[in-house]
Scaffold this motif. Structure first.
Motif, PDB file in Angstrom:
ATOM      1  N   LYS A   4       0.850  -1.196   0.000  1.00  0.00           N
ATOM      2  CA  LYS A   4       0.000   0.000   0.000  1.00  0.00           C
ATOM      3  C   LYS A   4       0.883   1.243   0.000  1.00  0.00           C
ATOM      4  CE  LYS A   4      -4.066  -2.011   0.689  1.00  0.00           C
ATOM      5  NZ  LYS A   4      -5.082  -2.031  -0.310  1.00  0.00           N
ATOM      6  N   THR A   6       0.702   5.616   0.105  1.00  0.00           N
ATOM      7  CA  THR A   6      -0.129   6.801   0.317  1.00  0.00           C
ATOM      8  C   THR A   6       0.041   7.728  -0.880  1.00  0.00           C
ATOM      9  OG1 THR A   6       1.628   8.058   1.398  1.00  0.00           O
ATOM     10  CG2 THR A   6       0.209   6.665   2.827  1.00  0.00           C
ATOM     11  N   TRP A   7      -0.865   8.681  -1.003  1.00  0.00           N
ATOM     12  CA  TRP A   7      -0.748   9.680  -2.058  1.00  0.00           C
ATOM     13  C   TRP A   7       0.530  10.500  -1.866  1.00  0.00           C
ATOM     14  CZ3 TRP A   7      -2.937   9.958  -6.589  1.00  0.00           C
ATOM     15  CH2 TRP A   7      -4.129   9.260  -6.794  1.00  0.00           C
ATOM     16  N   ASP A  23      -7.090   2.010  -8.621  1.00  0.00           N
ATOM     17  CA  ASP A  23      -6.584   1.934  -7.254  1.00  0.00           C
ATOM     18  C   ASP A  23      -5.149   1.427  -7.214  1.00  0.00           C
ATOM     19  OD1 ASP A  23      -9.015   2.779  -6.159  1.00  0.00           O
ATOM     20  OD2 ASP A  23      -9.818   0.742  -6.127  1.00  0.00           O
ATOM     21  N   ASP A  49      -3.195  10.952 -10.396  1.00  0.00           N
ATOM     22  CA  ASP A  49      -4.200   9.975 -10.809  1.00  0.00           C
ATOM     23  C   ASP A  49      -4.448  10.204 -12.295  1.00  0.00           C
ATOM     24  OD1 ASP A  49      -6.446   8.498 -11.438  1.00  0.00           O
ATOM     25  OD2 ASP A  49      -7.603   9.156  -9.720  1.00  0.00           O
ATOM     26  N   GLU A  74      -0.810  -0.818  -4.433  1.00  0.00           N
ATOM     27  CA  GLU A  74      -2.152  -0.231  -4.414  1.00  0.00           C
ATOM     28  C   GLU A  74      -2.107   1.102  -3.671  1.00  0.00           C
ATOM     29  OE1 GLU A  74      -5.020  -1.701  -5.687  1.00  0.00           O
ATOM     30  OE2 GLU A  74      -3.782  -3.325  -6.481  1.00  0.00           O
ATOM     31  N   ASP A  76      -3.381   3.554  -0.894  1.00  0.00           N
ATOM     32  CA  ASP A  76      -4.021   3.440   0.416  1.00  0.00           C
ATOM     33  C   ASP A  76      -5.290   4.284   0.376  1.00  0.00           C
ATOM     34  OD1 ASP A  76      -4.857   3.572   3.040  1.00  0.00           O
ATOM     35  OD2 ASP A  76      -2.904   4.131   3.852  1.00  0.00           O
ATOM     36  N   LYS A  77      -6.431   3.635   0.479  1.00  0.00           N
ATOM     37  CA  LYS A  77      -7.711   4.340   0.363  1.00  0.00           C
ATOM     38  C   LYS A  77      -7.977   5.291   1.517  1.00  0.00           C
ATOM     39  CE  LYS A  77      -9.689   0.864  -2.579  1.00  0.00           C
ATOM     40  NZ  LYS A  77     -10.667  -0.132  -2.838  1.00  0.00           N
ATOM     41  N   ASN A  78      -7.186   5.189   2.584  1.00  0.00           N
ATOM     42  CA  ASN A  78      -7.332   6.114   3.708  1.00  0.00           C
ATOM     43  C   ASN A  78      -6.539   7.398   3.517  1.00  0.00           C
ATOM     44  OD1 ASN A  78      -9.051   4.425   5.242  1.00  0.00           O
ATOM     45  ND2 ASN A  78      -7.283   3.216   5.868  1.00  0.00           N
ATOM     46  N   LYS A  80      -5.434  10.758   1.256  1.00  0.00           N
ATOM     47  CA  LYS A  80      -6.113  11.681   0.343  1.00  0.00           C
ATOM     48  C   LYS A  80      -5.097  12.338  -0.578  1.00  0.00           C
ATOM     49  CE  LYS A  80     -10.097  11.101   2.290  1.00  0.00           C
ATOM     50  NZ  LYS A  80     -10.756   9.932   1.793  1.00  0.00           N
TER      51      LYS A  80
END
Length: 114
Positions: A4, A6-7, A23, A49, A74, A76-78, A80
């Protein structure tokens, strides 16, 4: 299990050409010089993105296979994304949509209702 990211990590690795599609995070640094559109196409979108951009380009099945080989993890969907990491075309579409709705409302209420 996929790693994972992060942005923030994606942004920090923009110099390496990291991009996000869907994702997934891709590290295309070894592919940059082989990209048919040239390395600048990816470098100009690095850290961002690029889902919409990638999909709208009509990439071949071979391109999709190459993309799979470049996947490093991937998102991390948490986490931003920063504002610069969001596809500016998506923001433009949202702004344009609001402006069109306001224009139609104006025409309806001030022109057609007379």
């Amino acid at each position: 299990m996929s790693r994972k990211f992060t942005w923030q990590e994606v942004g920090d690795n923009a110099k390496n050409g990291w991009i996000v599609i869907g994702d997934s995070v891709y590290g295309p640094q070894g592919f940059l010089d082989s990209h048919p559109g040239g390395p600048a196409v990816i470098r100009n979108k690095a850290g961002k993105d690029v889902t919409r951009f990638f999909n709208e380009m009509g990439h071949s099945s071979k391109a999709h296979d190459i993309l799979k080989s470049l996947k490093i993890g991937e998102i991390d969907k948490n986490s931003k994304p920063a504002s610069w990491q969001i596809d500016s075309d998506q923001r433009l579409v949202a702004i344009t949509s609001v402006m069109l709705i306001l224009a139609f409302a104006f025409v309806y209420f001030f022109v057609l209702k007379k």
